[in-house]
Design an enzyme around this catalytic site. Structure first.
Site, mmCIF file in Angstrom:
data_model
loop_
_atom_site.group_PDB
_atom_site.id
_atom_site.type_symbol
_atom_site.label_atom_id
_atom_site.label_comp_id
_atom_site.label_asym_id
_atom_site.label_seq_id
_atom_site.Cartn_x
_atom_site.Cartn_y
_atom_site.Cartn_z
ATOM 1 N N ASP A 1 6.103 -8.998 2.462
ATOM 2 C CA ASP A 1 7.112 -8.195 3.159
ATOM 3 C C ASP A 1 8.468 -7.689 2.267
ATOM 4 O O ASP A 1 9.098 -8.491 1.887
ATOM 5 C CB ASP A 1 7.703 -9.074 4.367
ATOM 6 C CG ASP A 1 6.572 -9.723 5.335
ATOM 7 O OD1 ASP A 1 5.373 -9.250 4.793
ATOM 8 O OD2 ASP A 1 6.885 -9.863 6.308
ATOM 9 N N LYS B 1 5.065 -4.948 12.624
ATOM 10 C CA LYS B 1 5.695 -6.529 13.004
ATOM 11 C C LYS B 1 7.096 -6.397 13.370
ATOM 12 O O LYS B 1 7.770 -5.740 13.031
ATOM 13 C CB LYS B 1 5.502 -7.083 11.477
ATOM 14 C CG LYS B 1 6.250 -8.647 11.750
ATOM 15 C CD LYS B 1 5.950 -9.224 10.216
ATOM 16 C CE LYS B 1 6.673 -10.549 9.965
ATOM 17 N NZ LYS B 1 6.466 -11.118 8.846
ATOM 18 N N LYS C 1 7.694 -3.051 9.576
ATOM 19 C CA LYS C 1 8.246 -4.419 10.055
ATOM 20 C C LYS C 1 9.792 -4.084 10.581
ATOM 21 O O LYS C 1 10.468 -3.183 9.659
ATOM 22 C CB LYS C 1 8.212 -5.445 8.993
ATOM 23 C CG LYS C 1 8.958 -6.558 9.404
ATOM 24 C CD LYS C 1 8.643 -7.871 8.494
ATOM 25 C CE LYS C 1 9.882 -9.001 8.576
ATOM 26 N NZ LYS C 1 9.613 -10.127 7.596
#
EC number: 4.1.2.4
Length: 220
Positions: free
Chosen positions: A89, A180, A151
């Site tokens: 991430d 996300k 995300k």
């Protein structure tokens, strides 16, 4: 809806101790979460502990500010993968996004995508610091660079995921890129609402609470 398979069971606090990482891993095994999301220093430890399971090891790159250089992010990515990371991430260069330099943002993401090989890349755009127009452009940059997910948040800035942001991100990236939602998921109802809004993964430290149908005041 198997909520457990949406959850990245997360512990990113800088003061996280080994016994807390052990607890995170035990909980992930108990509930068969999608992944554990941990800082890079714990990746090799978690990878060994999760051998023989389907639970992925997720870590963070350029975290939490996104202000390191692309070369550093690429190195971090390769290093994390060499130690057993399955997913990364990464944080975009937020300052460049705020400056309107989205070609730079795209190349920064691409550096991590190229360094990741066949591993999953999620791109944190830090929605709380961006305008809606900037959120759209950041998502478009992530898609153009070949990322697998966008995300919402690091959990270390001014706010976490919001339903409106998840909807906007899903609308922008289309059906083939993951979204996300991270930060602000404190109950089963929260998780279900984010999924209905378009999230395909939930980043939270409250995974156990969610699975038990309870609520927490936890920040991430």
């Amino acid at each position: 809806m198997k909520i457990n398979q949406y959850i990245d069971h997360t512990l990113l606090k800088p003061e996280s101790r080994q016994d807390q990482i052990d607890k995170l891993i035990r909980e992930a095994k108990t509930y068969n979460f999608a992944s554990v999301c941990i800082n890079p220093t714990w990746v090799s430890y978690a990878a060994k502990a999760l051998e023989g399971t389907d639970i992925k090891v997720c870590t963070v790159i350029g975290f939490p500010l996104g202000a390191t250089t692309s070369a550093v992010k690429a190195f971090e990515t390769k290093d994390a993968i060499s130690h057993g990371a399955d997913e990364v991430d990464m944080v975009i260069n937020i300052g460049q996004a705020k400056s309107g330099h989205f070609a730079f943002v795209e190349e920064d993401i691409r550096a991590v995508v190229e360094a990741s090989g066949d591993k999953l890349v999620k791109v944190i755009i830090e929605t709380c610091l961006l305008t809606d127009k900037e959120k759209i452009k950041a998502c478009q940059a992530a898609v153009a660079a070949g990322a697998d997910f966008v995300k919402t948040s690091t959990g270390f800035s001014t706010a976490g995921a919001r339903l409106d942001d998840v909807r906007l991100m899903r609308q922008t990236v289309g059906p083939d890129v993951g979204v996300k939602a991270a930060g602000g998921t404190r109950s089963l109802e929260d998780a279900q609402a984010f999924i209905e809004a378009g999230a395909t993964r939930i980043g939270t430290s409250a995974g156990v609470t969610i699975m038990e149908g309870k609520q927490t005041n936890s920040g991430y």
